[in-house]
Design a protein around this motif. Structure first.
Motif, PDB file in Angstrom:
ATOM      1  N   TYR A 128      -5.145  -4.101  -3.179  1.00 45.96           N
ATOM      2  CA  TYR A 128      -4.095  -4.213  -4.193  1.00 45.96           C
ATOM      3  C   TYR A 128      -3.802  -5.632  -4.645  1.00 45.96           C
ATOM      4  O   TYR A 128      -3.287  -5.827  -5.742  1.00 45.96           O
ATOM      5  N   ILE A 129      -4.100  -6.611  -3.844  1.00 47.07           N
ATOM      6  CA  ILE A 129      -3.629  -7.973  -4.089  1.00 47.07           C
ATOM      7  C   ILE A 129      -4.049  -8.515  -5.459  1.00 47.07           C
ATOM      8  O   ILE A 129      -3.308  -9.258  -6.113  1.00 47.07           O
ATOM      9  N   ASN A 130      -5.228  -8.113  -5.940  1.00 47.36           N
ATOM     10  CA  ASN A 130      -5.720  -8.621  -7.221  1.00 47.36           C
ATOM     11  C   ASN A 130      -5.706  -7.574  -8.343  1.00 47.36           C
ATOM     12  O   ASN A 130      -6.293  -7.796  -9.405  1.00 47.36           O
ATOM     13  N   ARG A 131      -5.020  -6.471  -8.100  1.00 49.56           N
ATOM     14  CA  ARG A 131      -4.903  -5.461  -9.150  1.00 49.56           C
ATOM     15  C   ARG A 131      -3.762  -5.805 -10.100  1.00 49.56           C
ATOM     16  O   ARG A 131      -2.776  -6.446  -9.723  1.00 49.56           O
ATOM     17  N   GLU A 132      -3.914  -5.372 -11.346  1.00 47.99           N
ATOM     18  CA  GLU A 132      -2.839  -5.564 -12.306  1.00 47.99           C
ATOM     19  C   GLU A 132      -1.728  -4.553 -12.054  1.00 47.99           C
ATOM     20  O   GLU A 132      -1.990  -3.412 -11.649  1.00 47.99           O
ATOM     21  N   VAL A 133      -0.497  -4.986 -12.313  1.00 52.52           N
ATOM     22  CA  VAL A 133       0.659  -4.095 -12.140  1.00 52.52           C
ATOM     23  C   VAL A 133       0.835  -3.320 -13.441  1.00 52.52           C
ATOM     24  O   VAL A 133       1.700  -3.612 -14.270  1.00 52.52           O
ATOM     25  N   ASN A 134      -0.014  -2.316 -13.613  1.00 55.90           N
ATOM     26  CA  ASN A 134      -0.010  -1.560 -14.876  1.00 55.90           C
ATOM     27  C   ASN A 134      -0.090  -0.063 -14.605  1.00 55.90           C
ATOM     28  O   ASN A 134       0.034   0.390 -13.453  1.00 55.90           O
ATOM     29  N   SER A 135      -0.312   0.698 -15.628  1.00 53.72           N
ATOM     30  CA  SER A 135      -0.282   2.158 -15.520  1.00 53.72           C
ATOM     31  C   SER A 135      -1.471   2.731 -14.758  1.00 53.72           C
ATOM     32  O   SER A 135      -1.521   3.951 -14.533  1.00 53.72           O
ATOM     33  N   SER A 136      -2.409   1.911 -14.349  1.00 54.43           N
ATOM     34  CA  SER A 136      -3.499   2.415 -13.518  1.00 54.43           C
ATOM     35  C   SER A 136      -3.023   2.725 -12.109  1.00 54.43           C
ATOM     36  O   SER A 136      -3.693   3.429 -11.352  1.00 54.43           O
ATOM     37  N   LEU A 137      -1.853   2.199 -11.748  1.00 57.86           N
ATOM     38  CA  LEU A 137      -1.262   2.469 -10.444  1.00 57.86           C
ATOM     39  C   LEU A 137      -0.404   3.725 -10.516  1.00 57.86           C
ATOM     40  O   LEU A 137       0.236   3.998 -11.527  1.00 57.86           O
ATOM     41  N   SER A 138      -0.390   4.485  -9.435  1.00 56.80           N
ATOM     42  CA  SER A 138       0.428   5.693  -9.394  1.00 56.80           C
ATOM     43  C   SER A 138       1.902   5.328  -9.254  1.00 56.80           C
ATOM     44  O   SER A 138       2.254   4.181  -8.935  1.00 56.80           O
ATOM     45  N   GLY A 139       2.763   6.323  -9.456  1.00 54.80           N
ATOM     46  CA  GLY A 139       4.192   6.088  -9.303  1.00 54.80           C
ATOM     47  C   GLY A 139       4.552   5.613  -7.908  1.00 54.80           C
ATOM     48  O   GLY A 139       5.369   4.703  -7.729  1.00 54.80           O
ATOM     49  N   GLY A 140       3.916   6.223  -6.897  1.00 54.40           N
ATOM     50  CA  GLY A 140       4.181   5.819  -5.523  1.00 54.40           C
ATOM     51  C   GLY A 140       3.717   4.405  -5.235  1.00 54.40           C
ATOM     52  O   GLY A 140       4.382   3.647  -4.514  1.00 54.40           O
ATOM     53  N   GLU A 141       2.560   4.030  -5.785  1.00 53.97           N
ATOM     54  CA  GLU A 141       2.052   2.660  -5.593  1.00 53.97           C
ATOM     55  C   GLU A 141       2.976   1.649  -6.256  1.00 53.97           C
ATOM     56  O   GLU A 141       3.295   0.605  -5.669  1.00 53.97           O
ATOM     57  N   LEU A 142       3.407   1.940  -7.473  1.00 57.21           N
ATOM     58  CA  LEU A 142       4.317   1.037  -8.176  1.00 57.21           C
ATOM     59  C   LEU A 142       5.629   0.877  -7.428  1.00 57.21           C
ATOM     60  O   LEU A 142       6.181  -0.224  -7.338  1.00 57.21           O
ATOM     61  N   LYS A 143       6.135   1.994  -6.875  1.00 52.86           N
ATOM     62  CA  LYS A 143       7.380   1.940  -6.113  1.00 52.86           C
ATOM     63  C   LYS A 143       7.237   1.004  -4.929  1.00 52.86           C
ATOM     64  O   LYS A 143       8.099   0.165  -4.660  1.00 52.86           O
ATOM     65  N   ARG A 144       6.148   1.156  -4.202  1.00 53.95           N
ATOM     66  CA  ARG A 144       5.974   0.339  -2.993  1.00 53.95           C
ATOM     67  C   ARG A 144       5.731  -1.129  -3.321  1.00 53.95           C
ATOM     68  O   ARG A 144       6.209  -2.023  -2.609  1.00 53.95           O
ATOM     69  N   ILE A 145       5.024  -1.400  -4.416  1.00 51.47           N
ATOM     70  CA  ILE A 145       4.842  -2.792  -4.838  1.00 51.47           C
ATOM     71  C   ILE A 145       6.181  -3.400  -5.223  1.00 51.47           C
ATOM     72  O   ILE A 145       6.488  -4.547  -4.874  1.00 51.47           O
ATOM     73  N   GLU A 146       7.013  -2.622  -5.935  1.00 51.10           N
ATOM     74  CA  GLU A 146       8.333  -3.128  -6.312  1.00 51.10           C
ATOM     75  C   GLU A 146       9.177  -3.405  -5.070  1.00 51.10           C
ATOM     76  O   GLU A 146       9.869  -4.429  -4.992  1.00 51.10           O
ATOM     77  N   ILE A 147       9.105  -2.519  -4.084  1.00 53.69           N
ATOM     78  CA  ILE A 147       9.847  -2.745  -2.838  1.00 53.69           C
ATOM     79  C   ILE A 147       9.340  -4.002  -2.139  1.00 53.69           C
ATOM     80  O   ILE A 147      10.123  -4.787  -1.589  1.00 53.69           O
ATOM     81  N   ALA A 148       8.029  -4.220  -2.182  1.00 56.52           N
ATOM     82  CA  ALA A 148       7.462  -5.441  -1.589  1.00 56.52           C
ATOM     83  C   ALA A 148       8.016  -6.696  -2.264  1.00 56.52           C
ATOM     84  O   ALA A 148       8.295  -7.698  -1.599  1.00 56.52           O
ATOM     85  N   THR A 149       8.210  -6.639  -3.583  1.00 58.90           N
ATOM     86  CA  THR A 149       8.772  -7.805  -4.274  1.00 58.90           C
ATOM     87  C   THR A 149      10.223  -8.036  -3.868  1.00 58.90           C
ATOM     88  O   THR A 149      10.658  -9.186  -3.742  1.00 58.90           O
ATOM     89  N   VAL A 150      10.959  -6.951  -3.637  1.00 58.37           N
ATOM     90  CA  VAL A 150      12.350  -7.089  -3.182  1.00 58.37           C
ATOM     91  C   VAL A 150      12.387  -7.722  -1.797  1.00 58.37           C
ATOM     92  O   VAL A 150      13.181  -8.632  -1.525  1.00 58.37           O
ATOM     93  N   ILE A 151      11.499  -7.261  -0.907  1.00 61.07           N
ATOM     94  CA  ILE A 151      11.431  -7.838   0.440  1.00 61.07           C
ATOM     95  C   ILE A 151      11.068  -9.314   0.370  1.00 61.07           C
ATOM     96  O   ILE A 151      11.622 -10.147   1.101  1.00 61.07           O
ATOM     97  N   ALA A 152      10.156  -9.661  -0.530  1.00 56.35           N
ATOM     98  CA  ALA A 152       9.702 -11.052  -0.661  1.00 56.35           C
ATOM     99  C   ALA A 152      10.819 -11.992  -1.096  1.00 56.35           C
ATOM    100  O   ALA A 152      10.770 -13.190  -0.821  1.00 56.35           O
ATOM    101  N   ARG A 153      11.835 -11.448  -1.764  1.00 62.44           N
ATOM    102  CA  ARG A 153      12.932 -12.284  -2.244  1.00 62.44           C
ATOM    103  C   ARG A 153      13.903 -12.676  -1.134  1.00 62.44           C
ATOM    104  O   ARG A 153      14.621 -13.660  -1.260  1.00 62.44           O
ATOM    105  N   HIS A 154      13.966 -11.887  -0.068  1.00 62.96           N
ATOM    106  CA  HIS A 154      14.868 -12.184   1.064  1.00 62.96           C
ATOM    107  C   HIS A 154      16.305 -12.364   0.581  1.00 62.96           C
ATOM    108  O   HIS A 154      16.987 -13.329   0.942  1.00 62.96           O
ATOM    109  N   THR A 155      16.791 -11.451  -0.222  1.00 64.81           N
ATOM    110  CA  THR A 155      18.126 -11.595  -0.805  1.00 64.81           C
ATOM    111  C   THR A 155      19.215 -11.048   0.115  1.00 64.81           C
ATOM    112  O   THR A 155      18.957 -10.289   1.043  1.00 64.81           O
ATOM    113  N   LYS A 156      20.460 -11.420  -0.197  1.00 65.46           N
ATOM    114  CA  LYS A 156      21.612 -10.957   0.576  1.00 65.46           C
ATOM    115  C   LYS A 156      21.801  -9.458   0.410  1.00 65.46           C
ATOM    116  O   LYS A 156      22.153  -8.757   1.369  1.00 65.46           O
TER     117      LYS A 156
END
Length: 249
Positions: A128-156
């Motif tokens: 996944y690391i070099n894939r584009e974040v586009n419609s070629s990804l399934s809904g579940g894949e997009l969800k998990r990538i989005e969650i990964a970005t939230v984790i990466a932010r380390h927000t309050k």
């Protein structure tokens, strides 16, 4: 700590004011895993969007760690430490997963670090690391990538608006594992808008929103039995059984 004080949000439809959130008071302590649930149309997702600043409240105050952020923009709130994951993740044609994680982290994290975030959400990083974040990804894949970005932010505060929406059963089961891991390891506050029993069951506290107000709140042991049996909270006929368990509507 997050505090909502007498928050009201109204919209105008056909020259008629409609109150979506009605003088709501809510305090969320630091480090808690909170699930907000309740009947459809009760104001749950609207509440999440007002915390992020996507919807500007009509009146009241939103306070984060003693600072009034009511008038702050989405960008300012993000910088203050609030993250938001949409029901339907946004696609970014031309942007690779690695680039998106670096944008989320706010620094040029290494490929190894980026892969660790993907691993935390159950994705094989090398695929996944070099894939584009586009419609070629399934809904579940997009969800998990989005969650990964939230984790990466380390927000309050990390807010997830109905993360189970629009994904298949296999992806849902993986999603539950992700949130169970977040529940065990995250240092910040997590707020999830959800109807799903298996997400509700890993909460520290459940907040039920009905008619734009907090109808009740408490631990899952205190609240969940009432959610299942009480039509006054969930709405008549709203609890149903599907393969992964009861869904509170």
């Amino acid at each position: 700590m997050l505090e909502l004080k007498n928050v009201t949000y109204k919209v105008t439809e056909n020259n008629i004011d409609k109150t979506i959130i009605d003088g709501l008071d809510l305090t969320v302590e630091d480090g808690k895993f909170i699930v907000i649930t309740g009947p459809n149309g009760g104001g749950k997702s609207t509440l999440a969007r007002t915390i992020m600043g996507i919807n500007k409240i009509t009146s009241g105050n939103i306070i984060l760690d003693g600072e009034d952020i009511t008038e702050k923009s989405i960008t300012e709130r993000a910088k203050a430490g609030i993250s938001f994951a949409f029901q339907q993740p946004v696609v970014f044609k031309g942007i690779k997963v690695l680039d998106l994680l670096r944008l989320a982290a706010g620094t040029k994290i290494s490929v190894t670090e980026a892969c660790e975030y993907l691993s935390k959400v159950g994705l094989c990083a090398k695929e996944y690391i070099n894939r584009e974040v586009n419609s070629s990804l399934s809904g579940g894949e997009l969800k998990r990538i989005e969650i990964a970005t939230v984790i990466a932010r380390h927000t309050k505060i990390s807010i997830f608006d109905e993360p189970e929406a629009g994904i298949d059963l296999w992806s849902f089961n993986n999603l539950i594992q992700v949130f169970e891991n977040i529940r065990k390891t995250i240092n910040g506050t997590v707020i999830i808008i959800s109807h799903q029993e298996r997400i509700i069951n890993i909460a520290d506290e459940i907040v039920v929103i009905k008619d734009g107000k907090v109808a009740t709140r408490g631990t899952k042991e205190e609240i969940y039995p009432e959610l299942v049996k009480s039509s006054s909270i969930t709405g008549a006929g709203c609890s149903k059984l599907i393969e992964e368990g009861p869904v509170v509507c």
